[in-house]
Design an enzyme around this catalytic site. Structure first.
Site, PDB file in Angstrom:
ATOM      1  N   SER A 227       0.819  -1.198   0.000  1.00 45.22           N
ATOM      2  CA  SER A 227       0.000   0.000   0.000  1.00 45.22           C
ATOM      3  C   SER A 227       0.862   1.262   0.000  1.00 45.22           C
ATOM      4  O   SER A 227       1.716   1.435  -0.869  1.00 45.22           O
ATOM      5  CB  SER A 227      -0.959  -0.040   1.195  1.00 45.22           C
ATOM      6  OG  SER A 227      -2.002   0.880   1.041  1.00 45.22           O
TER       7      SER A 227
ATOM      8  N   ASP B 198      -8.315  -6.417  -5.200  1.00 40.71           N
ATOM      9  CA  ASP B 198      -8.156  -5.171  -4.449  1.00 40.71           C
ATOM     10  C   ASP B 198      -8.611  -4.001  -5.306  1.00 40.71           C
ATOM     11  O   ASP B 198      -8.216  -3.887  -6.470  1.00 40.71           O
ATOM     12  CB  ASP B 198      -6.690  -4.995  -4.051  1.00 40.71           C
ATOM     13  CG  ASP B 198      -6.414  -3.660  -3.384  1.00 40.71           C
ATOM     14  OD1 ASP B 198      -7.304  -3.162  -2.660  1.00 40.71           O
ATOM     15  OD2 ASP B 198      -5.309  -3.122  -3.571  1.00 40.71           O
TER      16      ASP B 198
ATOM     17  N   HIS C 175      -6.150  -6.978  -1.064  1.00 40.79           N
ATOM     18  CA  HIS C 175      -5.134  -5.943  -0.846  1.00 40.79           C
ATOM     19  C   HIS C 175      -3.963  -6.492  -0.042  1.00 40.79           C
ATOM     20  O   HIS C 175      -2.826  -6.053  -0.227  1.00 40.79           O
ATOM     21  CB  HIS C 175      -5.794  -4.771  -0.098  1.00 40.79           C
ATOM     22  CG  HIS C 175      -4.897  -3.611   0.160  1.00 40.79           C
ATOM     23  ND1 HIS C 175      -4.475  -2.756  -0.834  1.00 40.79           N
ATOM     24  CD2 HIS C 175      -4.344  -3.144   1.312  1.00 40.79           C
ATOM     25  CE1 HIS C 175      -3.715  -1.813  -0.309  1.00 40.79           C
ATOM     26  NE2 HIS C 175      -3.608  -2.021   0.991  1.00 40.79           N
TER      27      HIS C 175
END
Length: 638
Positions: free
Chosen positions: A185, A387, A449
Site C-alpha cells: 500500500s 483489491d 489488498h
C-alpha cells in the site's frame, strides 16, 4: 581517642573523600546504552507448544528533541540457506502499524479467536530474519510528542535511516546480511525513498572508510501506492471490468463527474504535490458510495466481500478483531517491552499520523523507480486481483508508461514485450509473472489488498524465488511451483530443511559480532575502572606514606623477614633529632645508621638459624582442603 583510632579515622576520612570524587566522576560519564539483551522476548502469552521463535522487540529513540521513538519487532530466521538475509517489512496508511504484517501476513504467528498464537504455514521467517517497524513516529506502538508528526517523505526517510543505524549498533551481527525491504500500500512511497537514501549513504566516504555499507539487494512492494495519477485514473475502468459499476448508468455518470474534477487538478499540478489530491480521492469514495445498499457496502480491500456502511473495508481482515485486544493486554505489552508511560494502547491506524502526512512537497516514488532499476537494484511489484483501492490495473498502467534502461515498460526490444508467464502453485493457477530489466511483476489471482493474508505459502514461494533461495543443497520438501511450465529453482514452503554448514557460518559470525559488542559496551565501564584504579592507587600511596610518618612500629618494607619481632627483627627506629618517626621513603636517616642496624639484625638472625622458619608459613594440608572447597563451590554456582 587513641593513636590507632586517630589513624583509622584519618584513613577512613581520606578514603571517603576519594570515594566521593570517584562517584562524582562516574556520574559525569554517559549512562550505558541498552544492549540487545534488553530487547530479548523470552515468552509471549498464548504461545504455541515448542520453542518460541527467537525475537527481540522494543523502542529505539530517533529524535530526542520530540521524544520520537520507533517500535520494532524482530524475528530470527528458522533456517539459513546459502547466506543470511534480513527483510524489513513496512505497512502503509500512512500511519498503519506493521504489526498487521507481523500477525496477519508474513510473520511466524497469527492470533486465534481465543487469543492464542498459531504457527503460520508459509511465514517469511523460514530463510530470512524479519524486522517489522512501526513508522512514521506515532504509528502503532511508536510514539512522539504531540504536534511533532512527520509530513513529508524526506523527513520520514531521514528518521528511518537513523533508526537503521541505531538498530545495527544494537545488533551488529545483522549489518552485513543481504538486506531487502518489503511492504504494501502506502509503503510503495516509503520503500523507494528509503532505498534511494541507503544507496546514497553507501557512497559516502565516511561510511566506506568504516566498512558500514548496507547490502541492499532488492525491494518487494505489494498493491503499492506508487503512482497516484495512475491509481486515481484506474478506479472506474477497474470498477467496470469487475462489474462494480455498470456503464451508461446514473452511477457511472456520477463517478465520471468526479473524474473530470480530478483531471483538472492533475493537469495544473506540477511534479510535486501529486501524492494526495482531495478531488481525486473522491473517485474511490463515490464508487464505494454507489455500492451502498441497506447498511452494507463493498469492501474496498477485497471486492468479493461487503462491510458495514460506512466502514466499507475498514473492519477487515477478520483477524483484526483478535489482534487489537491481544496487543493491548498488559502481559503482552510487557513482553514486548512497550514503554507504558508513553504508549497507552495499540491502534492499527493513527488518524493523527495520516492526517499530518500529506507529502505536499514530495514527488511520488514512481519517479525514483527508474534510477533504482538502472543502478541494478531488483524490484518486485505484486498485486492482488480483487483489491480496489490500490488495484492491479493502476500498477500495470504505471509499468507500461515507465521508462528505464533504454526501454519502456516490459520491452525486451523496441515493440517486443516480455510475455506474461502463467504461474501454477501446487497444481492451482496462481497468477502470472512478467519480467524485464530488473523489474518483476506478479499478479495473484483471487487475492485481496493483503496478498500474504490470503496466500502465505504462495507469497513465500514468490519471496524465495526473488531472493534466490534454492533448497537443492539444503534439504526439505520441494513445493510444486512452475512459471511458464518450468520449475526453476527449488523452493520449500513450510518445510524443515537442514542447513548445518550455513548454520555454523552464522554461529561464527554472531560470535565475532558478540565480542565486538562486548568490547564496545565495555568502553564506558573501562573508563570508570581506570579512573577508580588511579584514585585508589593515589589513596593507597598517600595512606602508606602517612602511616610511615606516624607509626610507632618498625618498618617492614625492605626485608620483610627481618621485621618479625618473634625471630629477632630490627629494633624499631627510635626518634632522633626531634623526629616523631623515621620516613624511609623520604630517606629520613643516614646510610651509616641503616648499615649498623642491618648488621645487628643479621647477626641476631644468624645466632638463631636453627629455629624453624615461620614467616608466612602455611599448612599444606589446610591449603589443599581449602582449594577443594573452592572447586566444590564453583561447581555449585554453575
Amino acid at each position: 581517642m587513641g593513636f590507632s583510632e586517630t589513624r583509622a579515622y584519618s584513613a577512613w576520612g581520606a578514603w571517603s573523600t576519594w570515594l566521593t570524587i570517584c562517584l562524582a566522576l562516574a556520574n559525569l560519564l554517559p549512562v550505558t546504552a541498552k544492549s540487545a539483551a534488553d530487547y530479548f522476548v523470552d515468552s509471549l502469552p498464548g504461545q504455541p507448544e515448542g520453542p518460541l521463535v527467537k525475537m527481540h522487540a522494543g523502542h529505539i529513540e530517533i529524535n530526542p528533541e520530540t521524544s520520537g521513538n520507533f517500535f520494532f519487532w524482530h524475528f530470527a530466521n528458522s533456517h539459513i540457506a546459502d547466506k543470511p538475509r534480513t527483510i524489513v517489512w513496512l505497512n502503509g496508511g500512512p500511519g498503519c502499524s506493521s504489526e498487521d504484517g507481523a500477525l496477519m501476513e508474513i510473520g511466524p504467528y497469527r492470533v486465534t479467536d481465543d487469543h492464542m498464537l498459531n504457527r503460520t504455514d508459509g511465514s517469511w521467517d523460514e530463510f530470512a530474519n524479519l524486522l517489522f517497524v512501526d513508522q512514521p513516529v506515532g504509528t502503532g506502538f511508536s510514539y512522539v510528542s504531540t504536534g511533532a508528526y512527520v509530513s513529508e517523505l524526506d523527513e520520514m526517510t531521514s528518521q528511518f535511516v537513523t533508526f537503521m543505524e541505531k538498530w545495527f549498533e544494537l545488533f551488529p551481527h545483522y549489518e552485513k546480511d543481504d538486506l531487502y525491504f518489503a511492504g504494501e500500500s502506502y509503503a510503495g512511497q516509503y520503500i523507494p525513498y528509503i532505498a534511494r537514501a541507503i544507496l546514497d549513504r553507501n557512497k559516502k566516504e565516511s561510511v566506506q572508510a568504516q566498512n558500514r555499507q548496507w547490502n541492499l539487494k532488492g525491494l518487494l512492494i505489494g498493491n503499492g501506492w506508487i503512482s497516484p495519477r495512475h491509481q486515481y485514473l484506474s478506479y472506474l475502468p477497474y470498477a467496470y471490468r469487475e462489474g462494480i459499476i455498470q456503464g451508461g448508468t446514473d452511477a457511472s455518470l456520477r463517478v465520471e463527474a468526479t473524474i473530470s474534477k480530478c483531471m483538472k487538478k492533475l493537469n495544473v499540478e506540477d511534479t510535486t504535490g501529486t501524492i494526495h489530491i482531495a478531488d481525486c480521492e473522491d473517485i474511490l469514495q463515490t464508487i464505494v458510495d454507489e455500492t451502498h445498499k441497506g447498511n452494507r457496502c463493498i469492501n474496498m480491500y477485497d471486492i468479493r466481500l461487503t462491510d458495514a456502511y460506512s466502514a466499507c473495508g475498514m473492519n477487515w481482515p477478520p483477524d483484526l478483531k483478535n489482534i487489537e485486544p491481544y496487543l493491548r493486554y498488559k502481559n503482552v505489552t510487557e513482553a514486548l517491552h512497550i514503554n507504558s508511560d508513553k504508549q497507552t494502547g495499540w491502534t492499527e491506524c493513527s488518524g493523527a499520523v495520516g492526517g499530518n502526512f500529506r507529502a505536499l512537497k514530495s514527488k511520488p516514488s514512481v519517479e525514483l523507480l527508474p534510477r533504482l532499476l538502472e543502478e541494478g537494484l531488483p524490484i518486485l511489484l505484486f498485486s492482488g486481483q480483487k483489491d480496489l483501492i490500490c488495484n492491479h490495473m493502476g500498477t500495470e498502467d504505471m509499468i507500461k508508461d515507465m521508462k528505464w534502461s533504454g526501454g519502456t515498460g516490459f520491452e525486451l526490444s523496441p515493440g517486443v514485450w516480455a510475455p506474461r508467464q502463467d504461474w501454477t502453485f501446487e497444481g492451482d493457477s496462481a497468477g502470472f509473472y512478467q519480467q524485464a530489466r530488473n523489474l518483476t511483476y506478479v499478479l495473484f489471482y483471487n487475492a485481496s489488498h493483503m496478498v500474504p493474508f490470503d496466500y502465505p505459502r504462495r507469497t513465500r514461494d514468490m519471496l524465495d524465488k526473488f531472493i534466490g533461495v534454492d533448497i537443492t543443497d539444503i534439504g526439505g520438501n520441494p513445493a510444486d511451483s512452475r512459471i511458464g511450465g518450468e520449475k526453476g529453482p527449488t523452493t520449500s514452503v513450510g518445510g524443515h530443511p537442514n542447513s548445518t554448514t550455513a548454520a555454523e557460518r552464522e554461529k561464527e559470525k554472531m560470535k565475532s559480532a558478540a565480542w565486538k559488542a562486548y568490547y564496545k559496551s565495555g568502553e564506558v565501564a573501562l573508563i570508570v575502572v581506570a579512573i577508580a584504579a588511579i584514585i585508589w592507587g593515589v589513596f593507597i600511596w598517600r595512606s602508606r606514606r602517612q602511616k610511615l610518618r606516624n607509626s610507632s612500629h618498625e618498618y617492614r618494607g625492605i626485608y620483610p623477614m627481618l621485621g618479625s619481632s618473634s625471630s629477632g627483627s630490627l629494633p624499631r627506629f627510635s626518634n632522633k633529632r626531634g623526629r616523631s618517626a623515621d620516613d624511609v621513603e623520604a630517606a629520613d636517616f643516614d646510610e651509616t645508621e641503616l648499615d649498623e642496624r642491618l648488621s645487628r639484625a643479621v647477626s641476631s638472625r644468624s645466632s638463631r638459624e636453627h629455629e624453624p622458619y615461620a614467616i608466612g608459613e602455611e599448612d599444606g594440608s589446610d591449603r589443599e582442603g581449602e582449594g577443594s572447597d573452592e572447586r566444590r563451590g564453583l561447581v555449585d554456582k554453575s
